[in-house]
Structures are given as structure tokens and as C-alpha cells.
Design an enzyme around this catalytic site. Structure first.
Site, mmCIF file in Angstrom:
data_model
loop_
_atom_site.group_PDB
_atom_site.id
_atom_site.type_symbol
_atom_site.label_atom_id
_atom_site.label_comp_id
_atom_site.label_asym_id
_atom_site.label_seq_id
_atom_site.Cartn_x
_atom_site.Cartn_y
_atom_site.Cartn_z
ATOM 1 N N HIS A 308 0.854 -1.099 -0.001
ATOM 2 C CA HIS A 308 -0.100 -0.030 0.075
ATOM 3 C C HIS A 308 0.760 1.175 -0.091
ATOM 4 O O HIS A 308 2.009 1.275 0.593
ATOM 5 C CB HIS A 308 -0.963 -0.026 1.139
ATOM 6 N N ASP A 366 -8.074 -5.218 0.357
ATOM 7 C CA ASP A 366 -8.777 -6.138 -0.673
ATOM 8 C C ASP A 366 -8.259 -7.666 -0.459
ATOM 9 O O ASP A 366 -8.817 -8.607 -1.322
ATOM 10 C CB ASP A 366 -8.137 -5.749 -2.182
#
Ligand code: SDX
Length: 431
Positions: A308, A366
């Protein structure tokens, strides 16, 4: 703008330029470079915006080192446990948790806007049945501009409010219609006696041939997935919505642009790519092969839903999602789920592997969402549309905040030019 008593000095071409420094209520100070080009004749350069604040906002705060995500100051784990999606929508839109009456009124307003104009059904017929639902959503949400003219004047606060409510209310209906169209089943109208998440599940999974009972466990899990995806500071799709709206484009067109950006596998498309990756890995014994590929600089393969831009320890949403996955699979009696086994082993290996530890690659939001959505019966092609549905409130909240800013200017970045300098045209016979 917040406190600007501090400043930073940059020396460029033997010229000293003092730049104001703004201090936020939380997070890093920012150096205001607005006057840099005028005073120093230089641009800053930051492709990917790794060190750039594009705006000021009071909606969502992320601390990537602490793994903290606050919506109007409230931490995501508390909201996921104690609140529900429409209450989080109210909080994101208006800045405070609603009173009981205000919440009831807001939910009633959203409920009354869940139907779409009957003629919009015709848009779907123009798509191939095997079109990706995200293609359909980009098209149909953008087409809302052609139907809701009474809420496209962005200078009218009332129209801005109606457009925001319409988008929050109708995007689930459009997402469900995209799914139904892709499986060749008739569209299902929303029901005013169902809550937001139950309505979405029913619009997706009910058929005219029999009654459909919403499973409260799935409805609660669906609502929590919506909450965990609601907003996330200035991510790529939110930045797309802000840039589109800076030109004065109508909110439906701006949200359609956000949906298009979210579709990419580096962003919202990662949930679909992750489940497809877990299925490709198939069994735990094949994990090392894929870990090796993820480390191989010559192999473009990446572990989808790992890493991320901001979170460098853990994604707080992934923690909540993992609890929800365990709960949903357990309650549905899905015990020997190979995909879940591969996911949990992959997470364990990656968290111990020096490559991933050094590069601070942890599962993001996710990673587990796809496992829950798969268990609920959604095809992988519906994972990103569900992300888009949930993020609509974040897009419209950030859009409303930006539009209301009197200092708003059209976003127009410059470049580091590396092309040819001036040269005269050469006739074809002389080339
Ligand atoms: C979302 O911004 C948001 O807030 C987004 C989001 C939201 O709610 O809006 O949180 C939603 O988009 C989550 C992210 C979903 N995407 C994925 O899961 C796709 C896989 N992840 C990556 O593509 C990547 O981690 C990004 C895109 C998420 C972040 O990329 P960055 O910050 O630009 O980091 P990078 O690509 O520069 O990677 C840093 C290093 C690189 O190695 P080096 O070149 O330094 O040697 O880490 C490596 C990368 O090769 N790396 C990975 C990896 N992610 C990064 N290696 C293997 N597998 C991965 N997943």
C-alpha cells in the site's frame, strides 16, 4: 488554511525563497509551494505524488505507520463494529454522527432515491451480456447526467445535496442491474422496506420465480464491507473525482471518472485480481513458486492485495475484514475453503519473508474482501463494482468539500519536459 507561522527556505540558482509551512490537526506539516514557480522559476517534480498533498480536507485521516484510519476523527474499527454504512455516509457527508431523528431522515431520503429512471434500463441493452460490470457502471453512472438535469448545477447547494443523495442511493441499484444483465436475469427493483445492504443483496440474488429471504448474517457482513471501503483520503480514484470536478464537471460525470480509475488492478481492481491469484495458486504447496515470482524483478507479477502506498505496517481495514471473513465462512459452514487456506498461509509466509518485511508489504483491504464476496455468491467480476458502490459516498463527500471551497481552482499540473526542442518543419522530399 491552518497555522502558517512556520516557513521553509529553498535555495535555487543562488536565490533564497521562503515558503510558508502549514501545520495540520494531525499528520505531517506541508510546505506550500504555490508561489515557487512565480518566485523561483522552477517546478517541483513528484510523479505518483509520493510526497505531495493535493488539497486540504477534514474528512479522512490515515497514519500509515500506526495503521490508523479515522473518518471525521472516528477510528474505522469502532465504526465497523458499532455503526452501519448509512450512518457512516452521514458522518462523511456532514462531519458529525447524526441524532436518531437526523439518521432516520437521512435514511428515508436515500431510500426514496434508490430507483433509477425507467429509461435507463435501455442503456444496459446496448452492452454485450459478457461486458465487465465495471464497463457498464462507468457508462450508466455517467449517463445519469442525461437524466437528472435538476441536480447538475454545481453552484446550487441544494442541487449538490440532491446529486450526492442520488448517487449514494442509485449506484447500488445500477451495480445490481449490471450484475443481473451479465447473468441474463431480469432486473430487480429496490424495496423501501429493506435496509441498504439487504436491498443490494436482494436486487442481486432474488429471482421472480421465488421469494427471497435476506440472510441477516450476510446483510451485516455486506454492510461492514461497504463501511470498510467508504472513503480513504486522496487515493487515485478520489483524486480523479477531485480533478474532474475542478473543471466544473457535473457530479455524475466526476463519479463515472472515479469508477474508471478504481477499475485498475493497482487500485480497486485488486480484489478481483487477488481472488483470481489465490485460485491460480490453488494449493498451499504452490505458494513458494508465486512468492519467488513476486520477488523476481524480471517478472511483472505482484502479490495482489499486498502493499500500500500509505500503510507500512498493516491496513486496519484488512484486520476487520479478516475477522468478518472468519465469521461469515464459519456461519455459512464453509470450513474447508481451499482459497481461505491459501490466503492465510500466503499471509503468514509473506509476513515472515524478509523481502516483504523489508518492503513493508502487508495485506491491504482487498485481501480478505474477495473471500467474503466469493462466499456470498458474487462472481469476481462484481468485486470492484461493490468497491465502487461503497466508495461513492467518499467520492461525493470529497467532491462536496472541494466544490464548497471558495479558493477552488482548476487542477492543472505542469511537467518535466524531455522531448525535442524547437526545430523547423521538413518537407517530405527532404526527409
Ligand atoms: C487500494 O491509495 C489508497 O488508499 C488505495 C486504497 C483505497 O482504499 O482507496 O487503499 C485501495 O487500491 C489498495 C491497493 C490495491 N492494490 C494492490 O493490492 C495491487 C498490488 N500492490 C501494488 O501494486 C502496490 O503495492 C501498490 C500499488 C498498492 C502501492 O504501490 P507503491 O506505493 O507505488 O509502491 P511501489 O510500487 O513503488 O512498490 C515498492 C516496492 C517495489 O519494489 P522496488 O522497486 O522498490 O524494488 O515494493 C514492491 C515493488 O516492486 N511491491 C511489491 C508489491 N507491491 C509493491 N512486490 C510484490 N508484490 C506486491 N504486491
Amino acid at each position: 488554511m491552518t497555522d502558517t507561522t512556520k516557513s521553509a527556505t529553498i535555495t535555487i540558482n543562488n536565490q533564497q525563497i521562503d515558503l510558508p509551512v502549514h501545520s495540520p490537526t494531525a499528520g505531517p506539516d506541508v510546505v506550500d509551494i504555490g508561489k515557487l514557480y512565480a518566485q523561483g522559476g522552477v517546478f517541483t517534480y513528484d510523479p505518483g505524488f509520493t510526497s505531495t498533498a493535493s488539497c486540504q480536507s477534514a474528512i479522512t485521516f490515515i497514519d500509515g505507520d500506526k495503521g490508523e484510519l479515522l473518518h471525521r476523527g472516528y477510528p474505522i474499527d469502532q465504526l465497523a463494529e458499532k455503526s452501519h454504512y448509512l450512518e457512516v455516509c452521514y458522518l462523511l457527508m456532514y462531519g458529525e454522527l447524526p441524532s436518531a431523528n437526523a439518521l432516520e431522515d437521512f435514511e428515508a431520503r436515500v431510500t426514496r432515491h434508490t430507483m433509477v429512471h425507467e429509461q435507463m434500463h435501455n442503456f444496459f441493452r446496448g452492452f454485450r451480456r459478457d461486458a465487465h460490470p465495471m464497463a457498464t457502471m462507468v457508462g450508466v453512472v455517467g449517463a445519469m447526467s442525461a437524466f437528472y438535469h435538476d441536480s447538475t448545477d454545481i453552484n446550487d447547494p441544494w442541487q449538490r445535496e440532491v446529486a450526492a443523495i442520488r448517487l449514494i442511493a442509485k449506484v447500488p441499484t445500477i451495480a445490481a442491474m449490471a450484475y443481473k444483465y451479465s447473468v441474463g436475469q431480469p432486473f430487480v427493483y429496490p424495496r423501501n422496506d429493506l435496509d441498504y445492504a439487504s436491498n443490494f443483496l436482494r436486487m442481486c440474488f432474488s429471482v421472480p420465480a421465488e421469494e427471497y429471504e435476506v440472510n441477516p448474517i450476510l446483510s451485516r457482513a455486506m454492510d461492514r464491507i461497504f463501511t470498510l471501503h467508504a472513503d480513504h483520503e486522496q487515493n487515485a480514484s478520489t483524486s480523479t473525482v477531485r480533478l474532474a470536478s475542478s473543471s466544473g464537471a457535473n457530479p455524475f460525470a466526476c463519479v463515472a471518472a472515479g469508477i474508471a480509475c478504481l477499475w485498475g488492478p493497482a487500485h480497486g481492481g485488486a480484489n478481483q485480481a487477488c481472488l483470481e491469484m489465490l485460485r491460480e495458486i490453488g494449493t498451499v504447496d504452490r505458494i513458494p513458486e508465486f512468492i519467488a515470482r513476486a520477488k523476481d524483478k524480471n517478472d511483472p507479477f505482484r502479490l495482489m492485495s499486498f502493499g500500500h502506498r500509505v500503510y507500512k505496517n498493516f491496513d486496519p481495514r484488512a484486520k476487520v475484514m479478516k475477522q468478518s471473513a472468519d465469521e461469515v465462512l464459519g456461519l455459512l459452514g464453509i470450513e474447508d475453503n481451499d482459497t481461505l487456506k491459501v490466503a492465510m498461509e500466503l499471509e503468514k509466509i509473506a509476513l515472515e519473508d524478509p523481502y516483504f518485511v523489508e518492503k513493508k508489504l502487508y495485506p491491504n483491504v482487498d485481501f480478505y474482501s474477495g473471500i467474503i464476496l466469493d462466499a456470498m455468491g458474487f462472481p469476481t467480476s462484481m468485486f470492484t463494482p461493490i468497491f465502487a458502490l461503497a466508495r461513492t459516498v467518499g467520492w461525493v463527500s470529497q467532491w462536496k468539500e472541494q466544490i464548497a471551497d471558495p479558493a477552488l481552482k482548476i487542477g492543472r499540473p505542469r511537467q518535466l519536459y524531455t522531448g525535442e526542442t524547437f526545430r523547423d518543419y521538413v518537407d517530405v522530399e527532404n526527409r
